[in-house]
Motif scaffolding. Sequence first.
Motif, PDB file in Angstrom:
ATOM      1  N   UNK A  30       0.825  -1.195   0.000  1.00  0.00           N
ATOM      2  CA  UNK A  30       0.000   0.000   0.000  1.00  0.00           C
ATOM      3  C   UNK A  30       0.864   1.252   0.000  1.00  0.00           C
ATOM      4  N   UNK A  31       0.415   2.236  -0.760  1.00  0.00           N
ATOM      5  CA  UNK A  31       1.084   3.536  -0.767  1.00  0.00           C
ATOM      6  C   UNK A  31       0.040   4.608  -0.523  1.00  0.00           C
ATOM      7  N   UNK A  68      -1.891 -27.649  15.399  1.00  0.00           N
ATOM      8  CA  UNK A  68      -0.635 -26.917  15.478  1.00  0.00           C
ATOM      9  C   UNK A  68      -0.661 -25.783  14.463  1.00  0.00           C
ATOM     10  N   UNK A  69       0.105 -24.735  14.721  1.00  0.00           N
ATOM     11  CA  UNK A  69       0.141 -23.615  13.776  1.00  0.00           C
ATOM     12  C   UNK A  69       1.537 -23.014  13.737  1.00  0.00           C
ATOM     13  N   UNK A  70       1.962 -22.674  12.532  1.00  0.00           N
ATOM     14  CA  UNK A  70       3.237 -21.994  12.314  1.00  0.00           C
ATOM     15  C   UNK A  70       2.971 -20.854  11.341  1.00  0.00           C
ATOM     16  N   UNK A  71       3.297 -19.641  11.759  1.00  0.00           N
ATOM     17  CA  UNK A  71       3.043 -18.468  10.940  1.00  0.00           C
ATOM     18  C   UNK A  71       4.282 -17.583  10.889  1.00  0.00           C
ATOM     19  N   UNK A  72       4.629 -17.128   9.703  1.00  0.00           N
ATOM     20  CA  UNK A  72       5.752 -16.213   9.509  1.00  0.00           C
ATOM     21  C   UNK A  72       5.217 -14.920   8.898  1.00  0.00           C
ATOM     22  N   UNK A  73       5.592 -13.783   9.505  1.00  0.00           N
ATOM     23  CA  UNK A  73       5.094 -12.478   9.064  1.00  0.00           C
ATOM     24  C   UNK A  73       6.251 -11.505   8.890  1.00  0.00           C
ATOM     25  N   UNK A  74       6.242 -10.777   7.781  1.00  0.00           N
ATOM     26  CA  UNK A  74       7.241  -9.740   7.492  1.00  0.00           C
ATOM     27  C   UNK A  74       6.511  -8.440   7.170  1.00  0.00           C
ATOM     28  N   UNK A  75       6.880  -7.363   7.851  1.00  0.00           N
ATOM     29  CA  UNK A  75       6.259  -6.058   7.637  1.00  0.00           C
ATOM     30  C   UNK A  75       7.328  -4.984   7.467  1.00  0.00           C
ATOM     31  N   UNK A  76       7.084  -4.057   6.562  1.00  0.00           N
ATOM     32  CA  UNK A  76       8.036  -2.977   6.303  1.00  0.00           C
ATOM     33  C   UNK A  76       7.270  -1.691   6.008  1.00  0.00           C
ATOM     34  N   UNK A  77       7.664  -0.609   6.673  1.00  0.00           N
ATOM     35  CA  UNK A  77       7.070   0.708   6.432  1.00  0.00           C
ATOM     36  C   UNK A  77       8.172   1.712   6.143  1.00  0.00           C
TER      37      UNK A  77
END
Length: 227
Positions: A30-31, A68-77
């Motif tokens: 998003x911009x 079971x749950x495995x989650x990977x999250x990457x965020x950049x601002x």
Amino acid sequence: MPVAYAQENPYLVAERPFVGGGLTVRITDLEDANNSLTNQITDESSSFGISPTYGKFISNRWAVGVSLSITSTDEKRISIQNGSTRTSINNRTTIGITPFFRRFIPITERFGAFLQPQLSYAYQIGSIEDKFSDPSDPANNTGSSFINQGHRIGLGMIGGLYYFINRHFSLETNLLDLNFAYNIENRENTNSSAPPDNDRESSWSNLQINLINQLRLNQIIVFNYYF
């Protein structure tokens, strides 16, 4: 005198085990279009998660299991204001386990609803980086980095719809997510020159109620196989 018995649902049978899995994918870019050329904000994030599940019927309409749950999250601002740039990067991985009961509510032989009370625990570890740069005044350039570790204990209920494609395969969609959770988070500064009081430990609780009325890419899609 003969006794008439109600016909049992052939898909919801006591002692029948099942396995399944959920997949969550979310990608955003998003911009902020309301800003001028000298003031812009750009947000990028991606998340990928899997949640394998095993369960077994303990009666014709009740099942118990664990997920079971495995989650990977990457965020950049990236925020640009009058020539200066601030960049924030947040990466985290979450691993959780959720024992549950499930009540099946058949509407037709193949189609119905379910309610699932559950207890969950999740461990999260990640890193946060924040950088500020101003080409016109390099002396004000700063940066910080942290390692975060957290624990989350939740008590809640999910609900949704199921449909048996055939005797062995079913498709589910979640429509309700009610959860009360208690969180503990530890933040440790990884800059050797940073003062130690930047480290901190915090805890909080929260109540979440999510109602989902449409299928989207960032909602979970679940497939189950029944033996």
